[in-house]
Write a protein that holds these residues in place. Structure first.
Motif, mmCIF file in Angstrom:
data_model
loop_
_atom_site.group_PDB
_atom_site.id
_atom_site.type_symbol
_atom_site.label_atom_id
_atom_site.label_comp_id
_atom_site.label_asym_id
_atom_site.label_seq_id
_atom_site.Cartn_x
_atom_site.Cartn_y
_atom_site.Cartn_z
ATOM 1 N N ASP A 62 -79.869 -22.130 -20.211
ATOM 2 C CA ASP A 62 -80.989 -22.690 -20.983
ATOM 3 C C ASP A 62 -80.436 -23.145 -22.320
ATOM 4 O O ASP A 62 -80.487 -22.428 -23.311
ATOM 5 N N PHE A 63 -79.874 -24.358 -22.333
ATOM 6 C CA PHE A 63 -79.204 -24.825 -23.546
ATOM 7 C C PHE A 63 -80.169 -25.115 -24.685
ATOM 8 O O PHE A 63 -79.744 -25.368 -25.807
ATOM 9 N N THR A 64 -81.482 -25.084 -24.409
ATOM 10 C CA THR A 64 -82.455 -25.274 -25.485
ATOM 11 C C THR A 64 -82.760 -23.971 -26.209
ATOM 12 O O THR A 64 -83.421 -23.973 -27.241
ATOM 13 N N ASN A 65 -82.262 -22.860 -25.685
ATOM 14 C CA ASN A 65 -82.502 -21.542 -26.265
ATOM 15 C C ASN A 65 -81.347 -21.158 -27.175
ATOM 16 O O ASN A 65 -80.175 -21.296 -26.796
ATOM 17 N N ARG A 66 -81.654 -20.686 -28.343
ATOM 18 C CA ARG A 66 -80.609 -20.313 -29.299
ATOM 19 C C ARG A 66 -79.656 -19.265 -28.736
ATOM 20 O O ARG A 66 -78.475 -19.245 -29.066
ATOM 21 N N GLU A 67 -80.151 -18.391 -27.897
ATOM 22 C CA GLU A 67 -79.357 -17.271 -27.412
ATOM 23 C C GLU A 67 -78.796 -17.494 -26.014
ATOM 24 O O GLU A 67 -77.822 -16.860 -25.629
ATOM 25 N N ILE A 68 -79.411 -18.398 -25.238
ATOM 26 C CA ILE A 68 -78.985 -18.567 -23.850
ATOM 27 C C ILE A 68 -78.304 -19.913 -23.672
ATOM 28 O O ILE A 68 -78.824 -20.829 -23.024
ATOM 29 N N ASN A 69 -77.155 -20.080 -24.290
ATOM 30 C CA ASN A 69 -76.336 -21.264 -24.040
ATOM 31 C C ASN A 69 -74.878 -20.840 -24.100
ATOM 32 O O ASN A 69 -74.506 -19.939 -24.852
ATOM 33 N N ILE A 70 -74.066 -21.475 -23.295
ATOM 34 C CA ILE A 70 -72.683 -21.040 -23.127
ATOM 35 C C ILE A 70 -71.874 -21.170 -24.418
ATOM 36 O O ILE A 70 -70.941 -20.414 -24.658
ATOM 37 N N ALA A 71 -72.237 -22.133 -25.263
ATOM 38 C CA ALA A 71 -71.509 -22.304 -26.529
ATOM 39 C C ALA A 71 -71.686 -21.080 -27.422
ATOM 40 O O ALA A 71 -70.724 -20.577 -28.016
ATOM 41 N N GLN A 72 -72.927 -20.605 -27.544
ATOM 42 C CA GLN A 72 -73.200 -19.418 -28.345
ATOM 43 C C GLN A 72 -72.524 -18.190 -27.737
ATOM 44 O O GLN A 72 -71.974 -17.351 -28.443
ATOM 45 N N TYR A 73 -72.551 -18.095 -26.420
ATOM 46 C CA TYR A 73 -71.946 -16.952 -25.731
ATOM 47 C C TYR A 73 -70.443 -16.882 -25.985
ATOM 48 O O TYR A 73 -69.895 -15.808 -26.257
ATOM 49 N N ILE A 74 -69.764 -18.031 -25.896
ATOM 50 C CA ILE A 74 -68.314 -18.058 -26.126
ATOM 51 C C ILE A 74 -67.980 -17.656 -27.554
ATOM 52 O O ILE A 74 -67.010 -16.918 -27.800
ATOM 53 N N ASP A 75 -68.778 -18.121 -28.516
ATOM 54 C CA ASP A 75 -68.551 -17.712 -29.908
ATOM 55 C C ASP A 75 -68.665 -16.204 -30.058
ATOM 56 O O ASP A 75 -67.824 -15.555 -30.699
ATOM 57 N N GLN A 76 -69.702 -15.639 -29.483
ATOM 58 C CA GLN A 76 -69.907 -14.186 -29.574
ATOM 59 C C GLN A 76 -68.793 -13.432 -28.870
ATOM 60 O O GLN A 76 -68.321 -12.394 -29.351
ATOM 61 N N LEU A 77 -68.373 -13.957 -27.721
ATOM 62 C CA LEU A 77 -67.326 -13.302 -26.933
ATOM 63 C C LEU A 77 -65.980 -13.302 -27.654
ATOM 64 O O LEU A 77 -65.278 -12.279 -27.698
ATOM 65 N N LEU A 78 -65.612 -14.429 -28.236
ATOM 66 C CA LEU A 78 -64.281 -14.573 -28.829
ATOM 67 C C LEU A 78 -64.208 -14.157 -30.295
ATOM 68 O O LEU A 78 -63.160 -13.688 -30.753
ATOM 69 N N MET A 79 -65.291 -14.321 -31.043
ATOM 70 C CA MET A 79 -65.246 -13.993 -32.473
ATOM 71 C C MET A 79 -65.883 -12.647 -32.801
ATOM 72 O O MET A 79 -65.586 -12.063 -33.843
ATOM 73 N N GLY A 80 -66.750 -12.154 -31.935
ATOM 74 C CA GLY A 80 -67.348 -10.844 -32.163
ATOM 75 C C GLY A 80 -68.012 -10.726 -33.519
ATOM 76 O O GLY A 80 -68.769 -11.608 -33.937
ATOM 77 N N HIS A 81 -67.682 -9.650 -34.235
ATOM 78 C CA HIS A 81 -68.316 -9.451 -35.543
ATOM 79 C C HIS A 81 -67.732 -10.353 -36.621
ATOM 80 O O HIS A 81 -68.207 -10.337 -37.762
ATOM 81 N N PHE A 82 -66.715 -11.141 -36.260
ATOM 82 C CA PHE A 82 -66.179 -12.121 -37.209
ATOM 83 C C PHE A 82 -66.955 -13.439 -37.155
ATOM 84 O O PHE A 82 -66.601 -14.392 -37.827
ATOM 85 N N GLN A 83 -67.992 -13.469 -36.342
ATOM 86 C CA GLN A 83 -68.843 -14.653 -36.258
ATOM 87 C C GLN A 83 -69.857 -14.632 -37.401
ATOM 88 O O GLN A 83 -70.380 -13.583 -37.770
#
Length: 370
Positions: free
Chosen positions: A178-199
């Motif tokens: 759901d790319f229209t959702n702030r939380e349910i899009n792969i771009a946001q997920y990858i940022d959270q996955l790779l940057m963690g608390h450094f995001q």
């Protein structure tokens, strides 16, 4: 690094970059504070255009894409100039990597909390300068390794297509697509996955996967720069091409938005086309006024002062807050007369101070380049 002025510069490029800086470091704050002071519902549409929103595209949304676009716009001139001085391609790569690193450090200073000297508050990838760094690197790798401009164009557009495919077909684990959702899009997920608390969690922007879009925006500016650099094509023909490409990209972005909405925080593909189109149209206007009709008024010089020291303007605006407080202290006596308009007066005074600094640098031929 400080450099002297290059007499071969096109006024249209500096003026366009200065136009971007004028709103980013000055007019934006002044206008927002001015219109808010009226407390009028009728002015809400104006204020809406001076801010970012999740869906849609406002006037304020063009600021960041235009910054990326102008960085690509200068590349054909800077690359040919560097190689024309006898430097090797390997040395050019070294310059590219050095610029990438400097932009990242400046971005950390501006928004990554580097000066906190505290790892717990540090943000890795979070700033406009970071997006420029990656867009510049991606564009450099394309144009230095692919000789024909048509092939470069295909690869550049492929960045948008690949990004679109990632957003459209790669699900977020456990949540779906759901790319229209702030939380349910792969771009946001990858940022959270790779940057963690450094995001940077204070902004709902995406960065790592969105770098494909940053690269596409910068390379769109690169092609505009190639056109302007061409000495065979007549000036009026260049203007027609710039305007035609601009209209085509705007229409293309609007049509694509029927399938994938225009969402600036995730740099959606439809937003990339729409924003690039507006950048081309603004460049066409700047080119017509300054390089065809040769306008030399005070506003041209003022925008050039901002545009030729855009990095310095941005860094002073983002990091040096003391002069803003000094301006407020200096003008505090006017608060009793201006009331709710006082914040607009302070913003105007802050911009005037910044512009005075940049004017001094301009007169001394001091230009901060990376």
């Amino acid at each position: 690094m400080m450099k002297s002025i290059n007499s071969n510069r096109l006024d249209s490029i500096d003026v366009l970059r200065g136009f971007d800086m004028f709103f980013l470091v000055g007019a934006g704050d002044v206008l927002r504070n001015f219109f808010r002071a009226f407390h009028s519902e009728s002015l809400q549409p104006v204020l809406y255009q001076l801010d970012h929103h999740w869906l849609g595209f406002t006037a304020w949304d063009i600021i960041m894409p235009l910054f990326l676009f102008t960085s690509g716009l200068s590349m054909p001139f800077s690359f040919s100039g560097f190689l024309g001085q006898g430097h090797s391609k390997a040395q050019l790569y070294g310059k590219i990597i050095r610029r990438f690193c400097i932009l990242f450090v400046l971005g950390w200073i501006a928004q990554g909390n580097l000066l906190d000297l505290n790892i717990s508050t540090f943000n890795i990838y979070c700033n406009t300068l970071h997006s420029i760094a990656f867009g510049y690197l991606i564009t450099s790798l394309i144009v230095l390794n692919i000789k024909k401009w048509k092939q470069q164009l295909i690869v550049g557009f492929s960045l948008v297509v690949v990004y679109w495919a990632c957003l459209s077909f790669i699900p977020v684990p456990g949540k779906g697509i759901d790319f229209t959702n702030r939380e349910i899009n792969i771009a946001q997920y990858i940022d959270q996955l790779l940057m963690g608390h450094f995001q940077d969690e204070t902004h709902q922007y995406t960065w790592i996967l969105s770098s494909l879009g940053f690269g596409a925006t910068v390379i769109s500016g690169y092609f505009a720069g190639l056109l302007l650099k061409n000495k065979v094509i007549a000036q009026i023909k260049k203007l027609q091409v710039l305007a035609g490409v601009g209209v085509a990209l705007v229409v293309g972005g609007l049509l694509w938005s029927l399938q994938m909405p225009i969402i600036k925080p995730i740099w959606s593909p439809s937003m990339i086309l729409l924003a690039s189109g507006w950048c081309y149209l603004l460049l066409a206007l700047s080119f017509m006024l300054t390089d065809i009709y040769r306008f030399k008024g005070w506003w041209v010089k003022g925008l050039k002062i901002l545009g030729m020291n855009s990095i310095a303007a941005y860094m002073i605006f983002e990091t040096v807050w003391s002069f803003k407080m000094d301006v407020e202290h200096l003008l505090h006596g006017f608060q009793q007369f201006t009331g709710d308009f006082f914040p607009a007066l302070v913003s105007l005074g802050s911009f005037a101070t910044l512009f005075a600094i940049l004017t001094y640098m301009y007169k001394q031929k001091i230009f901060l380049k990376v």
